[in-house]
Scaffold this motif. Structure first.
Motif, PDB file in Angstrom:
ATOM      1  N   PRO A 176     -30.446 -23.961  57.353  1.00 36.74           N
ATOM      2  CA  PRO A 176     -29.261 -23.307  57.924  1.00 36.74           C
ATOM      3  C   PRO A 176     -27.991 -23.747  57.203  1.00 36.74           C
ATOM      4  CG  PRO A 176     -30.606 -24.428  59.610  1.00 36.74           C
ATOM      5  CD  PRO A 176     -31.025 -24.950  58.271  1.00 36.74           C
ATOM      6  N   ILE A 177     -27.271 -22.769  56.656  1.00 35.00           N
ATOM      7  CA  ILE A 177     -25.976 -23.022  56.014  1.00 35.00           C
ATOM      8  C   ILE A 177     -24.912 -22.257  56.792  1.00 35.00           C
ATOM      9  CG2 ILE A 177     -24.586 -22.743  53.929  1.00 35.00           C
ATOM     10  CD1 ILE A 177     -27.106 -23.025  52.285  1.00 35.00           C
ATOM     11  N   HIS A 178     -23.891 -22.977  57.230  1.00 37.95           N
ATOM     12  CA  HIS A 178     -22.817 -22.393  58.045  1.00 37.95           C
ATOM     13  C   HIS A 178     -21.559 -22.230  57.215  1.00 37.95           C
ATOM     14  CE1 HIS A 178     -19.459 -22.358  60.943  1.00 37.95           C
ATOM     15  NE2 HIS A 178     -19.005 -23.429  60.320  1.00 37.95           N
ATOM     16  N   LEU A 179     -20.884 -21.089  57.410  1.00 43.30           N
ATOM     17  CA  LEU A 179     -19.519 -20.954  56.914  1.00 43.30           C
ATOM     18  C   LEU A 179     -18.654 -20.440  58.051  1.00 43.30           C
ATOM     19  CD1 LEU A 179     -18.662 -17.699  56.104  1.00 43.30           C
ATOM     20  CD2 LEU A 179     -20.549 -18.115  54.550  1.00 43.30           C
ATOM     21  N   ASN A 180     -17.460 -20.969  58.153  1.00 40.57           N
ATOM     22  CA  ASN A 180     -16.580 -20.646  59.274  1.00 40.57           C
ATOM     23  C   ASN A 180     -15.796 -19.376  58.973  1.00 40.57           C
ATOM     24  OD1 ASN A 180     -14.842 -20.650  61.496  1.00 40.57           O
ATOM     25  ND2 ASN A 180     -13.374 -21.995  60.470  1.00 40.57           N
ATOM     26  N   SER A 181     -16.390 -18.242  59.241  1.00 43.04           N
ATOM     27  CA  SER A 181     -15.675 -16.990  58.995  1.00 43.04           C
ATOM     28  C   SER A 181     -14.698 -16.646  60.109  1.00 43.04           C
ATOM     29  CB  SER A 181     -16.682 -15.845  58.813  1.00 43.04           C
ATOM     30  OG  SER A 181     -17.283 -15.509  60.048  1.00 43.04           O
ATOM     31  N   LEU A 182     -14.901 -17.192  61.312  1.00 44.52           N
ATOM     32  CA  LEU A 182     -14.212 -16.672  62.494  1.00 44.52           C
ATOM     33  C   LEU A 182     -12.948 -17.401  62.914  1.00 44.52           C
ATOM     34  CD1 LEU A 182     -17.243 -15.826  64.829  1.00 44.52           C
ATOM     35  CD2 LEU A 182     -15.656 -14.201  63.790  1.00 44.52           C
ATOM     36  N   TYR A 183     -12.863 -18.707  62.682  1.00 47.35           N
ATOM     37  CA  TYR A 183     -11.854 -19.503  63.376  1.00 47.35           C
ATOM     38  C   TYR A 183     -10.826 -20.091  62.413  1.00 47.35           C
ATOM     39  CZ  TYR A 183     -15.449 -19.008  66.906  1.00 47.35           C
ATOM     40  OH  TYR A 183     -16.369 -18.484  67.765  1.00 47.35           O
ATOM     41  N   PRO A 184      -9.571 -19.577  62.457  1.00 46.09           N
ATOM     42  CA  PRO A 184      -8.517 -20.147  61.632  1.00 46.09           C
ATOM     43  C   PRO A 184      -8.177 -21.562  62.105  1.00 46.09           C
ATOM     44  CG  PRO A 184      -7.636 -18.517  63.173  1.00 46.09           C
ATOM     45  CD  PRO A 184      -9.120 -18.467  63.298  1.00 46.09           C
ATOM     46  N   PRO A 185      -7.621 -22.374  61.223  1.00 44.78           N
ATOM     47  CA  PRO A 185      -7.103 -22.006  59.899  1.00 44.78           C
ATOM     48  C   PRO A 185      -8.056 -22.320  58.741  1.00 44.78           C
ATOM     49  CG  PRO A 185      -6.250 -24.150  60.491  1.00 44.78           C
ATOM     50  CD  PRO A 185      -7.148 -23.722  61.633  1.00 44.78           C
ATOM     51  N   THR A 186      -9.297 -22.701  59.024  1.00 43.81           N
ATOM     52  CA  THR A 186     -10.178 -23.156  57.944  1.00 43.81           C
ATOM     53  C   THR A 186     -11.166 -22.079  57.486  1.00 43.81           C
ATOM     54  OG1 THR A 186     -11.766 -24.112  59.520  1.00 43.81           O
ATOM     55  CG2 THR A 186     -10.019 -25.562  58.679  1.00 43.81           C
ATOM     56  N   GLN A 187     -10.805 -20.802  57.657  1.00 45.69           N
ATOM     57  CA  GLN A 187     -11.669 -19.734  57.161  1.00 45.69           C
ATOM     58  C   GLN A 187     -11.602 -19.699  55.632  1.00 45.69           C
ATOM     59  OE1 GLN A 187      -9.175 -17.287  59.679  1.00 45.69           O
ATOM     60  NE2 GLN A 187     -10.972 -16.083  60.223  1.00 45.69           N
ATOM     61  N   PRO A 188     -12.742 -19.803  54.963  1.00 49.48           N
ATOM     62  CA  PRO A 188     -12.715 -19.759  53.498  1.00 49.48           C
ATOM     63  C   PRO A 188     -12.387 -18.363  52.994  1.00 49.48           C
ATOM     64  CG  PRO A 188     -14.967 -19.841  54.287  1.00 49.48           C
ATOM     65  CD  PRO A 188     -14.093 -20.029  55.491  1.00 49.48           C
ATOM     66  N   SER A 189     -11.815 -18.282  51.831  1.00 46.28           N
ATOM     67  CA  SER A 189     -11.470 -17.001  51.218  1.00 46.28           C
ATOM     68  C   SER A 189     -12.714 -16.317  50.672  1.00 46.28           C
ATOM     69  CB  SER A 189     -10.481 -17.232  50.073  1.00 46.28           C
ATOM     70  OG  SER A 189     -11.130 -17.945  49.024  1.00 46.28           O
ATOM     71  N   PRO A 190     -12.650 -15.002  50.426  1.00 48.47           N
ATOM     72  CA  PRO A 190     -13.769 -14.336  49.758  1.00 48.47           C
ATOM     73  C   PRO A 190     -14.112 -14.987  48.417  1.00 48.47           C
ATOM     74  CG  PRO A 190     -12.280 -12.704  50.689  1.00 48.47           C
ATOM     75  CD  PRO A 190     -11.612 -14.037  50.852  1.00 48.47           C
ATOM     76  N   ARG A 191     -13.098 -15.407  47.681  1.00 42.10           N
ATOM     77  CA  ARG A 191     -13.353 -16.071  46.397  1.00 42.10           C
ATOM     78  C   ARG A 191     -14.164 -17.337  46.599  1.00 42.10           C
ATOM     79  NH1 ARG A 191     -11.309 -20.453  44.662  1.00 42.10           N
ATOM     80  NH2 ARG A 191      -9.685 -20.419  46.265  1.00 42.10           N
ATOM     81  N   ARG A 192     -13.793 -18.110  47.602  1.00 41.72           N
ATOM     82  CA  ARG A 192     -14.488 -19.370  47.880  1.00 41.72           C
ATOM     83  C   ARG A 192     -15.918 -19.110  48.357  1.00 41.72           C
ATOM     84  NH1 ARG A 192     -14.383 -24.535  46.342  1.00 41.72           N
ATOM     85  NH2 ARG A 192     -14.292 -26.074  48.014  1.00 41.72           N
ATOM     86  N   CYS A 193     -16.100 -18.075  49.149  1.00 43.74           N
ATOM     87  CA  CYS A 193     -17.440 -17.753  49.653  1.00 43.74           C
ATOM     88  C   CYS A 193     -18.357 -17.303  48.524  1.00 43.74           C
ATOM     89  CB  CYS A 193     -17.348 -16.676  50.729  1.00 43.74           C
ATOM     90  SG  CYS A 193     -16.645 -17.272  52.284  1.00 43.74           S
ATOM     91  N   PHE A 194     -17.855 -16.476  47.624  1.00 42.32           N
ATOM     92  CA  PHE A 194     -18.681 -16.033  46.502  1.00 42.32           C
ATOM     93  C   PHE A 194     -19.080 -17.237  45.650  1.00 42.32           C
ATOM     94  CE2 PHE A 194     -19.573 -14.168  42.341  1.00 42.32           C
ATOM     95  CZ  PHE A 194     -20.376 -13.088  42.692  1.00 42.32           C
ATOM     96  N   ALA A 195     -18.133 -18.135  45.408  1.00 43.05           N
ATOM     97  CA  ALA A 195     -18.435 -19.341  44.621  1.00 43.05           C
ATOM     98  C   ALA A 195     -19.449 -20.223  45.338  1.00 43.05           C
ATOM     99  CB  ALA A 195     -17.145 -20.120  44.348  1.00 43.05           C
ATOM    100  N   LEU A 196     -19.353 -20.294  46.681  1.00 41.49           N
ATOM    101  CA  LEU A 196     -20.336 -21.061  47.439  1.00 41.49           C
ATOM    102  C   LEU A 196     -21.729 -20.482  47.228  1.00 41.49           C
ATOM    103  CD1 LEU A 196     -20.915 -23.212  49.730  1.00 41.49           C
ATOM    104  CD2 LEU A 196     -20.805 -21.276  51.307  1.00 41.49           C
TER     105      LEU A 196
END
Length: 330
Positions: free
Chosen positions: A205-225
């Motif tokens: 399981p890999i989590h990314l915080n898409s929902l809750y500001p202010p730590t939502q990663p950018s699309p650029r950061r997500c693609f790089a992840l």
């Protein structure tokens, strides 16, 4: 070395797991909302969105159309399940976004990797179920069972991915056990319950915080992840066949067909520039789950995506609903 053999992505909305006669309950919840993100990227209440809805929307809101769209959606989901089954994958890396199920206000990391040997999916307590709106309650079968279910985790791969992400200048949170009173989020349990069928693949399981500001990663950061996750998988000294799975999205709770189709077209065309330039104003509320797909696109960039189907599942006169998407990579 390990091989990525398949990718699967699909929506995980409750609307996908309730009969069409319950869609009116989903629409009723929309009518009470005051924080709907319109196609203009701004916050509106329901009444403000009605005059902004697509022309001819009334024709989309009949029972016959609902039934036809639901049939397409269930067929798309089944094709995703078959793509996973037929790939011969032996382990699944599942990218998802927590909805304050595992994480909460006491700690919501931008990224996290679960490193334990197993993770329990706890049933929703009966008093909580009783207090849910009908549409949400009736969809819970797709997310959680009535008893605790323990999912196996491929901890050696999880540790390898977490270490590689750190070396790649990401800082994922790590955890080896679930906090008391918490459960594995439905972005992951949905993958197990509606995509894996009878055979439970060990997962990471890999989590990314898409929902809750202010730590939502950018699309650029997500693609790089995603790219870094793929590098980690391919550098893992193993002969395992790895599936990369993500669920969620696309646009909701206001359907934005233009955005959804642009995202799907960009993924299919391997257009990283378009994916990383997505308007950040729109990456809020449920639409932010597009970031799950952007991450998967990075991880699966060496495979080719097939869009199985896209269904604009409108459910109200304000254009609310979900852009339901189903895709596989080979």
């Amino acid at each position: 070395m390990a091989e990525i053999v398949v990718g699967v992505a699909c929506s995980h909305s409750p609307q996908l797991s309730t009969p069409v006669e319950i869609w009116h309950d989903h629409a009723a919840r929309d009518r009470r909302k005051t924080d709907l993100i319109g196609v203009d990227g701004h916050v509106h209440d329901f009444a403000e969105l009605v005059p902004m809805a697509p022309p001819g929307l009334d024709a989309e809101l009949t029972n016959e159309v609902f039934v036809a769209k639901d049939q397409r959606m269930q067929a798309g989901l089944e094709k995703c399940r078959l793509a996973l089954e037929e790939s011969g994958a032996t382990v699944a890396v599942v990218i998802g976004n927590d909805h304050k199920e595992m994480f909460g206000d006491d700690g919501m990391p931008a990224f996290a990797v679960f490193l334990g040997d197993s993770v329990p999916d706890n049933p929703i307590p009966e008093p909580v179920l009783a207090g849910m709106p009908t549409g949400l309650r009736d969809a819970q079968w797709a997310y959680h069972g009535e008893q605790v279910e323990t999912y196996p985790v491929r901890a050696d791969l999880a540790w390898h991915i977490a270490g590689h992400l750190t070396e790649s200048d990401f800082d994922p949170a790590q955890l080896t056990r679930q906090p008391p009173g918490r459960t594995l989020g439905h972005a992951w349990t949905y993958s197990r319950r509606r995509l894996m069928g009878a055979v439970i693949l060990p997962m990471v399981p890999i989590h990314l915080n898409s929902l809750y500001p202010p730590t939502q990663p950018s699309p650029r950061r997500c693609f790089a992840l995603g790219k870094a996750v793929a590098e980690a998988i391919r550098s893992w000294e193993s002969d395992e066949r790895v599936a990369v799975i993500t669920t969620g999205g696309l646009s909701h709770f206001v359907v934005d067909e233009e955005l959804d189709r642009a995202v799907l077209d960009a993924i299919a065309a391997h257009d990283a520039a378009a994916l990383t330039a997505i308007d950040r104003r729109k990456m809020n509320s449920g639409t932010s789950e597009i970031l799950n797909w952007v991450t998967a696109a990075g991880a699966l960039d060496e495979l080719q995506m097939e869009v199985i189907d896209y269904v604009a599942a409108y459910r109200s006169e304000a254009g609310t609903g979900v852009g339901m998407a189903f895709a596989s990579w080979h």
